[in-house]
Design a protein around this motif. Structure first.
Motif, PDB file in Angstrom:
ATOM      1  N   ILE A   1       0.108   1.559  11.632  1.00 55.13           N
ATOM      2  CA  ILE A   1      -1.030   2.433  11.928  1.00 55.13           C
ATOM      3  C   ILE A   1      -1.485   3.220  10.689  1.00 55.13           C
ATOM      4  O   ILE A   1      -2.518   3.894  10.754  1.00 55.13           O
ATOM      5  CB  ILE A   1      -0.722   3.420  13.070  1.00 55.13           C
ATOM      6  N   CYS A   2      -0.741   3.147   9.581  1.00 54.08           N
ATOM      7  CA  CYS A   2      -1.198   3.859   8.390  1.00 54.08           C
ATOM      8  C   CYS A   2      -0.707   3.168   7.123  1.00 54.08           C
ATOM      9  O   CYS A   2       0.291   2.442   7.137  1.00 54.08           O
ATOM     10  CB  CYS A   2      -0.775   5.329   8.407  1.00 54.08           C
ATOM     11  N   ILE A   3      -1.430   3.396   6.033  1.00 54.23           N
ATOM     12  CA  ILE A   3      -1.114   2.802   4.736  1.00 54.23           C
ATOM     13  C   ILE A   3      -1.258   3.868   3.664  1.00 54.23           C
ATOM     14  O   ILE A   3      -2.234   4.624   3.650  1.00 54.23           O
ATOM     15  CB  ILE A   3      -2.061   1.632   4.398  1.00 54.23           C
ATOM     16  N   LEU A   4      -0.274   3.936   2.783  1.00 52.43           N
ATOM     17  CA  LEU A   4      -0.364   4.763   1.582  1.00 52.43           C
ATOM     18  C   LEU A   4      -0.362   3.846   0.369  1.00 52.43           C
ATOM     19  O   LEU A   4       0.415   2.883   0.306  1.00 52.43           O
ATOM     20  CB  LEU A   4       0.820   5.725   1.475  1.00 52.43           C
ATOM     21  N   HIS A   5      -1.216   4.154  -0.584  1.00 47.47           N
ATOM     22  CA  HIS A   5      -1.243   3.395  -1.839  1.00 47.47           C
ATOM     23  C   HIS A   5      -1.253   4.367  -3.006  1.00 47.47           C
ATOM     24  O   HIS A   5      -2.141   5.211  -3.116  1.00 47.47           O
ATOM     25  CB  HIS A   5      -2.484   2.502  -1.907  1.00 47.47           C
ATOM     26  N   GLY A   6      -0.228   4.271  -3.839  1.00 46.85           N
ATOM     27  CA  GLY A   6      -0.143   5.093  -5.037  1.00 46.85           C
ATOM     28  C   GLY A   6       0.111   4.241  -6.262  1.00 46.85           C
ATOM     29  O   GLY A   6       0.225   3.008  -6.169  1.00 46.85           O
TER      30      GLY A   6
ATOM     31  N   PRO B   1       2.857   4.712  -8.636  1.00 49.89           N
ATOM     32  CA  PRO B   1       4.092   5.252  -9.221  1.00 49.89           C
ATOM     33  C   PRO B   1       4.509   4.443 -10.446  1.00 49.89           C
ATOM     34  O   PRO B   1       4.484   3.213 -10.442  1.00 49.89           O
ATOM     35  CB  PRO B   1       5.105   5.144  -8.080  1.00 49.89           C
ATOM     36  N   LYS B   2       4.895   5.130 -11.510  1.00 45.84           N
ATOM     37  CA  LYS B   2       5.019   4.509 -12.827  1.00 45.84           C
ATOM     38  C   LYS B   2       6.048   3.388 -12.905  1.00 45.84           C
ATOM     39  O   LYS B   2       5.778   2.308 -13.445  1.00 45.84           O
ATOM     40  CB  LYS B   2       5.336   5.579 -13.870  1.00 45.84           C
ATOM     41  N   PHE B   3       7.263   3.623 -12.414  1.00 45.17           N
ATOM     42  CA  PHE B   3       8.296   2.595 -12.586  1.00 45.17           C
ATOM     43  C   PHE B   3       8.067   1.396 -11.676  1.00 45.17           C
ATOM     44  O   PHE B   3       8.485   0.284 -12.003  1.00 45.17           O
ATOM     45  CB  PHE B   3       9.696   3.193 -12.396  1.00 45.17           C
ATOM     46  N   SER B   4       7.395   1.592 -10.562  1.00 48.53           N
ATOM     47  CA  SER B   4       7.009   0.441  -9.742  1.00 48.53           C
ATOM     48  C   SER B   4       6.050  -0.444 -10.517  1.00 48.53           C
ATOM     49  O   SER B   4       6.144  -1.681 -10.482  1.00 48.53           O
ATOM     50  CB  SER B   4       6.355   0.914  -8.437  1.00 48.53           C
ATOM     51  N   VAL B   5       5.107   0.178 -11.236  1.00 49.44           N
ATOM     52  CA  VAL B   5       4.160  -0.591 -12.045  1.00 49.44           C
ATOM     53  C   VAL B   5       4.873  -1.270 -13.199  1.00 49.44           C
ATOM     54  O   VAL B   5       4.639  -2.449 -13.495  1.00 49.44           O
ATOM     55  CB  VAL B   5       3.029   0.324 -12.558  1.00 49.44           C
ATOM     56  N   VAL B   6       5.771  -0.544 -13.868  1.00 52.14           N
ATOM     57  CA  VAL B   6       6.525  -1.129 -14.991  1.00 52.14           C
ATOM     58  C   VAL B   6       7.298  -2.358 -14.527  1.00 52.14           C
ATOM     59  O   VAL B   6       7.252  -3.420 -15.167  1.00 52.14           O
ATOM     60  CB  VAL B   6       7.484  -0.088 -15.602  1.00 52.14           C
ATOM     61  N   MET B   7       8.015  -2.238 -13.421  1.00 46.30           N
ATOM     62  CA  MET B   7       8.833  -3.360 -12.956  1.00 46.30           C
ATOM     63  C   MET B   7       7.980  -4.516 -12.459  1.00 46.30           C
ATOM     64  O   MET B   7       8.390  -5.676 -12.532  1.00 46.30           O
ATOM     65  CB  MET B   7       9.790  -2.898 -11.854  1.00 46.30           C
ATOM     66  N   SER B   8       6.779  -4.232 -11.981  1.00 47.25           N
ATOM     67  CA  SER B   8       5.904  -5.315 -11.525  1.00 47.25           C
ATOM     68  C   SER B   8       5.474  -6.202 -12.692  1.00 47.25           C
ATOM     69  O   SER B   8       5.137  -7.364 -12.505  1.00 47.25           O
ATOM     70  CB  SER B   8       4.663  -4.748 -10.833  1.00 47.25           C
TER      71      SER B   8
ATOM     72  N   LEU C   1       1.664   0.507  -5.722  1.00 41.72           N
ATOM     73  CA  LEU C   1       2.512   0.225  -4.571  1.00 41.72           C
ATOM     74  C   LEU C   1       1.787   0.587  -3.276  1.00 41.72           C
ATOM     75  O   LEU C   1       1.161   1.636  -3.173  1.00 41.72           O
ATOM     76  CB  LEU C   1       3.797   1.053  -4.708  1.00 41.72           C
ATOM     77  N   PHE C   2       1.890  -0.303  -2.282  1.00 43.62           N
ATOM     78  CA  PHE C   2       1.346  -0.080  -0.942  1.00 43.62           C
ATOM     79  C   PHE C   2       2.506  -0.032   0.043  1.00 43.62           C
ATOM     80  O   PHE C   2       3.411  -0.886  -0.028  1.00 43.62           O
ATOM     81  CB  PHE C   2       0.403  -1.210  -0.532  1.00 43.62           C
ATOM     82  N   THR C   3       2.462   0.921   0.970  1.00 42.72           N
ATOM     83  CA  THR C   3       3.497   0.996   1.998  1.00 42.72           C
ATOM     84  C   THR C   3       2.873   1.239   3.362  1.00 42.72           C
ATOM     85  O   THR C   3       1.845   1.920   3.484  1.00 42.72           O
ATOM     86  CB  THR C   3       4.507   2.126   1.709  1.00 42.72           C
ATOM     87  N   LEU C   4       3.513   0.691   4.401  1.00 38.62           N
ATOM     88  CA  LEU C   4       3.054   0.842   5.784  1.00 38.62           C
ATOM     89  C   LEU C   4       3.809   1.949   6.494  1.00 38.62           C
ATOM     90  O   LEU C   4       4.951   2.266   6.164  1.00 38.62           O
ATOM     91  CB  LEU C   4       3.296  -0.451   6.557  1.00 38.62           C
ATOM     92  N   GLY C   5       3.155   2.518   7.518  1.00 37.54           N
ATOM     93  CA  GLY C   5       3.815   3.419   8.443  1.00 37.54           C
ATOM     94  C   GLY C   5       3.550   2.965   9.863  1.00 37.54           C
ATOM     95  O   GLY C   5       2.435   2.521  10.176  1.00 37.54           O
ATOM     96  N   HIS C   6       4.542   3.060  10.723  1.00 39.67           N
ATOM     97  CA  HIS C   6       4.390   2.603  12.103  1.00 39.67           C
ATOM     98  C   HIS C   6       4.273   3.756  13.102  1.00 39.67           C
ATOM     99  O   HIS C   6       3.966   3.529  14.270  1.00 39.67           O
ATOM    100  CB  HIS C   6       5.561   1.708  12.496  1.00 39.67           C
ATOM    101  N   THR C   7       4.528   4.974  12.628  1.00 41.03           N
ATOM    102  CA  THR C   7       4.415   6.141  13.500  1.00 41.03           C
ATOM    103  C   THR C   7       3.460   7.173  12.906  1.00 41.03           C
ATOM    104  O   THR C   7       2.555   7.656  13.581  1.00 41.03           O
ATOM    105  CB  THR C   7       5.784   6.802  13.727  1.00 41.03           C
ATOM    106  N   ASP C   8       3.684   7.482  11.628  1.00 37.81           N
ATOM    107  CA  ASP C   8       2.830   8.450  10.931  1.00 37.81           C
ATOM    108  C   ASP C   8       3.078   8.297   9.432  1.00 37.81           C
ATOM    109  O   ASP C   8       3.774   7.383   8.997  1.00 37.81           O
ATOM    110  CB  ASP C   8       3.103   9.888  11.408  1.00 37.81           C
ATOM    111  N   PHE C   9       2.521   9.224   8.642  1.00 31.30           N
ATOM    112  CA  PHE C   9       2.638   9.116   7.184  1.00 31.30           C
ATOM    113  C   PHE C   9       4.032   9.460   6.667  1.00 31.30           C
ATOM    114  O   PHE C   9       4.345   9.198   5.505  1.00 31.30           O
ATOM    115  CB  PHE C   9       1.588   9.997   6.503  1.00 31.30           C
ATOM    116  N   ASN C  10       4.880  10.029   7.518  1.00 30.82           N
ATOM    117  CA  ASN C  10       6.259  10.244   7.092  1.00 30.82           C
ATOM    118  C   ASN C  10       6.929   8.915   6.767  1.00 30.82           C
ATOM    119  O   ASN C  10       7.694   8.802   5.798  1.00 30.82           O
ATOM    120  CB  ASN C  10       7.048  10.987   8.179  1.00 30.82           C
ATOM    121  N   ASP C  11       6.648   7.881   7.590  1.00 34.46           N
ATOM    122  CA  ASP C  11       7.219   6.552   7.357  1.00 34.46           C
ATOM    123  C   ASP C  11       6.774   5.989   6.010  1.00 34.46           C
ATOM    124  O   ASP C  11       7.588   5.556   5.193  1.00 34.46           O
ATOM    125  CB  ASP C  11       6.775   5.569   8.451  1.00 34.46           C
ATOM    126  N   SER C  12       5.466   5.964   5.800  1.00 35.50           N
ATOM    127  CA  SER C  12       4.941   5.328   4.597  1.00 35.50           C
ATOM    128  C   SER C  12       5.263   6.131   3.339  1.00 35.50           C
ATOM    129  O   SER C  12       5.495   5.555   2.271  1.00 35.50           O
ATOM    130  CB  SER C  12       3.429   5.107   4.728  1.00 35.50           C
TER     131      SER C  12
END
Length: 388
Positions: free
Chosen positions: A278-283, A285-292, A354-365
């Motif tokens: 039900i929600c998506i966060l996209h940021g 974050p530096k080391f996620s980009v470096v490792m990608s 990085l993109f992450t999903l949440g199934h309840t609210d933004f606490n998950d993502s």
């Protein structure tokens, strides 16, 4: 204009991109004003006479960014050419000029969005608002950080590190802030009405920026309420989303998508393939980009176009890494992101974020966003350690 100059000078400090009292931001309206008095403004004011700008940002970066920027400038004395998405989108490359002078800044900014003057700082500009200069300055630091750590890992992997790089790397790492592990208390969901959705999105956006999980304030955020996706507008500040969120019906029955995030189509397809999300966060974050961007392959037919043509099945700690450009089209994120998100609940886009999903609210993502970034940071140093 003075208020805007003060605002973005403050943001540079709050985000750890510049030390207190370091930023100089000038804005031209009826007259030229600066956020503070400084003898260098006499020289910087000359830039306004030569370029069609209404604002100028100049500052020595805070540490460890100052060390990183000066080191890269010494290694690439004319132009730094990072390979992350921020560079491709905004900067193209970053010119280097040795002397602090209006002429040097003018020469650099005639062709590019920012210029580095080693030992002095970074200059960038805006034609509409100081916000543009803030973005270009921040993107320059982000790109240099990613390039510094990416190059170090590549050189370590191939046994090509020299003593100077090792020394500077050790100095930079010692100055990195400790990873954050505590989580913010975001509004609990699921949310059942528009007002609650908008308030929850605004708070989640503020926390993503506050935790440093973005470049400047970029990224995007969405929430699916029934068959309507509420999504941040294109170019909006994640820490100032009030009034900048568009409700977009998934059946395309409204034109609100015209001002929505350029990644709306990708968000829509993620929700279609991940029905419980039900929600998506996209940021960014530096080391996620470096490792990608880390790849052990010495030879590759797609070298230089990894961000759109990589065919390797790569992961970091089980999180898939996918290619894809912002927007739609044959190489757009709308093609690569949704299936990866459906299988794992998160995905890293090569050189992007990085993109992450949440199934309840933004606490998950948010928890996933922070946890994956911390895992990528650990993985980076473990990988470097294996080659040193």
């Amino acid at each position: 204009m003075k208020r805007l100059c003060d605002k973005y000078a403050g943001k540079l400090v709050i985000q750890g991109l510049a030390a207190p009292n370091a930023p100089l931001i000038g804005g031209l309206d009826a007259e030229l004003v600066w956020n503070r008095e400084d003898p260098r403004t006499t020289e910087l004011a000359k830039v306004f006479d030569a370029l069609p700008i209404n604002s100028l940002v100049f500052s020595r970066p805070a540490e460890p960014y100052a060390t990183i920027v000066d080191f890269l400038a010494a290694r690439h004395p004319e132009t730094i050419r990072p390979k992350d998405t921020e560079t491709r989108t905004f900067l193209h490359d970053i010119p280097i000029f040795e002397n602090f002078s209006a002429d040097s800044i003018i020469a650099g900014l005639r062709k590019r969005k920012s210029v580095i003057i080693p030992g002095h700082g970074i200059a960038s500009f805006g034609t509409v608002s100081p916000e543009q200069g803030f973005v270009f300055y921040s993107s320059t630091i982000f790109s240099c950080f990613v390039l510094f750590f990416s190059e170090y890992l590549t050189k370590a992997r191939h046994g090509a590190l020299d003593k100077e790089y090792r020394r500077v790397f050790k100095d930079v790492v010692a100055q990195l802030p400790a990873p954050r592990t505590e989580l913010p208390a975001l509004p609990k969901g699921p949310y059942t009405d528009e007002d609650t959705v908008l308030a929850a999105m605004a708070e989640a956006g503020r926390q993503v920026v506050g935790y440093g999980l973005v470049d400047s304030f970029f990224g995007n955020i969405s929430y699916k309420l029934g068959q309507v996706i509420y999504i941040s507008q294109t170019g909006s500040s994640l820490d100032e989303l009030e009034g900048c969120i568009d409700p977009c019906p998934m059946d395309g029955s409204a034109t609100t998508g015209l001002t929505a995030s350029s990644e709306l189509t990708a968000h829509e397809d993620v929700y279609r393939q991940s029905e419980e999300a039900i929600c998506i966060l996209h940021g960014h974050p530096k080391f996620s980009v470096v490792m990608s961007m880390d790849c052990p392959r010495a030879e590759c037919d797609n070298r230089g176009q990894c961000h759109i043509k990589c065919t390797e099945c790569r992961t970091v700690e089980g999180i898939p890494i996918v290619p894809g450009e912002v927007g739609t089209g044959p190489t757009g994120l709308c093609n690569t992101l949704p299936p990866a998100m459906a299988s794992s609940g998160a995905a890293i886009v090569h050189g992007h974020g990085l993109f992450t999903l949440g199934h309840t609210d933004f606490n998950d993502s948010f928890r996933r966003l922070l946890d994956i970034e911390n895992r990528c940071r650990e993985c980076y140093f473990e990988t470097v350690g294996a080659y040193e």
